[in-house]
Design an enzyme around this catalytic site. Sequence first.
Site, PDB file in Angstrom:
ATOM      1  N   ASN A  28       0.869  -1.176   0.000  1.00 55.75           N
ATOM      2  CA  ASN A  28       0.000   0.000   0.000  1.00 55.75           C
ATOM      3  C   ASN A  28       0.909   1.230   0.000  1.00 55.75           C
ATOM      4  O   ASN A  28       1.531   1.542   1.012  1.00 55.75           O
ATOM      5  CB  ASN A  28      -0.888  -0.035   1.252  1.00 55.75           C
ATOM      6  CG  ASN A  28      -1.712   1.226   1.431  1.00 55.75           C
ATOM      7  OD1 ASN A  28      -1.761   2.086   0.548  1.00 55.75           O
ATOM      8  ND2 ASN A  28      -2.365   1.347   2.575  1.00 55.75           N
ATOM      9  N   TRP A  29       0.961   1.887  -1.151  1.00 56.38           N
ATOM     10  CA  TRP A  29       1.895   3.011  -1.286  1.00 56.38           C
ATOM     11  C   TRP A  29       1.348   4.302  -0.672  1.00 56.38           C
ATOM     12  O   TRP A  29       2.039   5.319  -0.672  1.00 56.38           O
ATOM     13  CB  TRP A  29       2.277   3.203  -2.763  1.00 56.38           C
ATOM     14  CG  TRP A  29       3.184   2.106  -3.279  1.00 56.38           C
ATOM     15  CD1 TRP A  29       3.665   1.052  -2.559  1.00 56.38           C
ATOM     16  CD2 TRP A  29       3.716   1.972  -4.604  1.00 56.38           C
ATOM     17  NE1 TRP A  29       4.475   0.272  -3.352  1.00 56.38           N
ATOM     18  CE2 TRP A  29       4.526   0.802  -4.601  1.00 56.38           C
ATOM     19  CE3 TRP A  29       3.586   2.712  -5.789  1.00 56.38           C
ATOM     20  CZ2 TRP A  29       5.206   0.375  -5.750  1.00 56.38           C
ATOM     21  CZ3 TRP A  29       4.256   2.283  -6.926  1.00 56.38           C
ATOM     22  CH2 TRP A  29       5.059   1.132  -6.905  1.00 56.38           C
ATOM     23  N   LYS A  30       0.124   4.266  -0.207  1.00 54.24           N
ATOM     24  CA  LYS A  30      -0.484   5.439   0.439  1.00 54.24           C
ATOM     25  C   LYS A  30      -0.256   6.686  -0.427  1.00 54.24           C
ATOM     26  O   LYS A  30      -0.279   6.582  -1.648  1.00 54.24           O
ATOM     27  CB  LYS A  30       0.055   5.584   1.870  1.00 54.24           C
ATOM     28  CG  LYS A  30      -0.113   4.282   2.679  1.00 54.24           C
ATOM     29  CD  LYS A  30       0.134   4.430   4.155  1.00 54.24           C
ATOM     30  CE  LYS A  30      -0.084   3.077   4.833  1.00 54.24           C
ATOM     31  NZ  LYS A  30       0.071   3.141   6.281  1.00 54.24           N
ATOM     32  N   GLU A  47      -5.143  -4.991  10.554  1.00 53.90           N
ATOM     33  CA  GLU A  47      -4.109  -3.990  10.765  1.00 53.90           C
ATOM     34  C   GLU A  47      -4.359  -3.301  12.107  1.00 53.90           C
ATOM     35  O   GLU A  47      -5.156  -2.350  12.180  1.00 53.90           O
ATOM     36  CB  GLU A  47      -4.139  -2.946   9.641  1.00 53.90           C
ATOM     37  CG  GLU A  47      -3.870  -3.521   8.267  1.00 53.90           C
ATOM     38  CD  GLU A  47      -3.281  -2.487   7.319  1.00 53.90           C
ATOM     39  OE1 GLU A  47      -2.232  -2.772   6.744  1.00 53.90           O
ATOM     40  OE2 GLU A  47      -3.852  -1.382   7.183  1.00 53.90           O
ATOM     41  N   SER A  65       3.767  -2.366  10.270  1.00 52.72           N
ATOM     42  CA  SER A  65       5.226  -2.460  10.455  1.00 52.72           C
ATOM     43  C   SER A  65       5.808  -3.815  10.043  1.00 52.72           C
ATOM     44  O   SER A  65       6.717  -4.334  10.689  1.00 52.72           O
ATOM     45  CB  SER A  65       5.603  -2.112  11.899  1.00 52.72           C
ATOM     46  OG  SER A  65       5.227  -0.766  12.188  1.00 52.72           O
ATOM     47  N   GLY A 102       2.885   2.075  10.913  1.00 50.88           N
ATOM     48  CA  GLY A 102       3.863   3.147  10.777  1.00 50.88           C
ATOM     49  C   GLY A 102       4.553   3.506  12.087  1.00 50.88           C
ATOM     50  O   GLY A 102       5.215   4.534  12.188  1.00 50.88           O
ATOM     51  N   GLY A 136       2.945  -1.074   4.260  1.00 53.44           N
ATOM     52  CA  GLY A 136       3.031   0.342   3.935  1.00 53.44           C
ATOM     53  C   GLY A 136       4.469   0.736   3.662  1.00 53.44           C
ATOM     54  O   GLY A 136       5.010   0.511   2.578  1.00 53.44           O
ATOM     55  N   GLY A 137       5.131   1.312   4.670  1.00 45.28           N
ATOM     56  CA  GLY A 137       6.468   1.879   4.512  1.00 45.28           C
ATOM     57  C   GLY A 137       7.461   0.996   3.780  1.00 45.28           C
ATOM     58  O   GLY A 137       8.163   1.454   2.862  1.00 45.28           O
ATOM     59  N   GLU A 169      -6.591   4.600   8.227  1.00 44.58           N
ATOM     60  CA  GLU A 169      -6.362   6.031   7.942  1.00 44.58           C
ATOM     61  C   GLU A 169      -7.598   6.664   7.304  1.00 44.58           C
ATOM     62  O   GLU A 169      -7.888   7.840   7.529  1.00 44.58           O
ATOM     63  CB  GLU A 169      -5.115   6.178   7.046  1.00 44.58           C
ATOM     64  CG  GLU A 169      -3.852   5.881   7.836  1.00 44.58           C
ATOM     65  CD  GLU A 169      -2.697   5.313   7.022  1.00 44.58           C
ATOM     66  OE1 GLU A 169      -2.722   5.400   5.781  1.00 44.58           O
ATOM     67  OE2 GLU A 169      -1.758   4.778   7.652  1.00 44.58           O
ATOM     68  N   HIS A 182      -9.412   1.186   5.249  1.00 46.81           N
ATOM     69  CA  HIS A 182      -8.119   1.346   5.922  1.00 46.81           C
ATOM     70  C   HIS A 182      -8.293   2.268   7.131  1.00 46.81           C
ATOM     71  O   HIS A 182      -9.066   3.227   7.084  1.00 46.81           O
ATOM     72  CB  HIS A 182      -7.085   1.922   4.958  1.00 46.81           C
ATOM     73  CG  HIS A 182      -5.694   1.846   5.493  1.00 46.81           C
ATOM     74  ND1 HIS A 182      -5.210   2.752   6.407  1.00 46.81           N
ATOM     75  CD2 HIS A 182      -4.695   0.957   5.274  1.00 46.81           C
ATOM     76  CE1 HIS A 182      -3.961   2.415   6.721  1.00 46.81           C
ATOM     77  NE2 HIS A 182      -3.625   1.343   6.038  1.00 46.81           N
TER      78      HIS A 182
HETATM   79  P1  13P Z   1       3.252   0.254   7.712  1.00 53.25           P
HETATM   80  O1  13P Z   1       3.749  -1.012   7.044  1.00 53.25           O
HETATM   81  O2  13P Z   1       3.983   1.474   7.238  1.00 53.25           O
HETATM   82  O3  13P Z   1       3.188   0.104   9.187  1.00 53.25           O
HETATM   83  O4  13P Z   1       1.740   0.465   7.201  1.00 53.25           O
HETATM   84  C1  13P Z   1       0.852  -0.582   7.284  1.00 53.25           C
HETATM   85  C2  13P Z   1      -0.366  -0.209   6.514  1.00 53.25           C
HETATM   86  O5  13P Z   1      -1.115   0.665   6.908  1.00 53.25           O
HETATM   87  C3  13P Z   1      -0.620  -0.925   5.246  1.00 53.25           C
HETATM   88  O6  13P Z   1      -1.901  -0.657   4.769  1.00 53.25           O
END
Ligand code: 13P
Length: 253
Positions: free
Chosen positions: A11-13, A169, A215, A175, A236-237, A99, A97
């Site tokens: 997920n590149w957000k 999640e 993470s 993050g 994510g990251g 967020e 998600h």
């Molecule tokens: P991180 O891997 O950066 O913790 O993010 C997880 C995430 O929200 C994937 O959708």
Amino acid sequence: MINRLPLIAGNWKMHKTGDEAVAAAKQLKPLVAGAKDVEVMIAPPFTALYQVSTEIKGSAIGLGAQNVHWEPHGAYTGEIAPNMLLAAGCMYVIIGHSERRQFFGDTDQTINRKIRAAISVGLAPIFCIGETEAERDSGKTFYVLDKQIRNGLEGFVLQDLQALVIAYEPVWAIGTGKTATKEQAQEVHAHVRRRLAEMVGQGFADQLRILYGGSVKPSNIKELMAMPDVDGALVGGASLDPVTFSQLVLYKK
Ligand code: 13P
């Protein structure tokens, strides 16, 4: 023996322009070309979807979006309809998600409508659930997850949900560098699968893929993926750098 094909999804957000996303996808292709018995998906921002879909055509990488609107078209300024995602080359769409729930007003009810809309055009929804740290600390984890699942999937029957993927999640792990332990992830995943078995049937629950997100990195993916009910990762990251992401995809090596 139940065989759920692991899915490693990035997920590149809100990262990468179209050109940056294409460059990353181009770099990723040969890195994951040898991946066996695992499915790979990346979810760039909307503005990069079409370009990236052209770049990854014919490769082992699938495409997903990060959100969708529930109506097929209409006066919804700033929103994107399911068939638009399909036309841009998406197979998957991430829905609910944390967020989106936290910053953009997604609720269990709108998430339910989005899942229905995605399914109606043949997109596979990746339905996200997760508890906050305060909820976990006060012993409400399962209560919160059960409510998200019940409301998010209310009104669906078995045949609607064939393509469904669930992503657990924990909000406190996103993050933050804090990963759920493999035991914490397994405990929740097994619980989620039991709930889905009660709601939709054991056969369905047995083949449902439940991803872990929060993470995930090269140093912890192996132990998470070794748990019996962890069927993949939503990253994510660590998905932004193609070399690092390829290490996650190739976690078996
Ligand atoms: P991180 O891997 O950066 O913790 O993010 C997880 C995430 O929200 C994937 O959708």
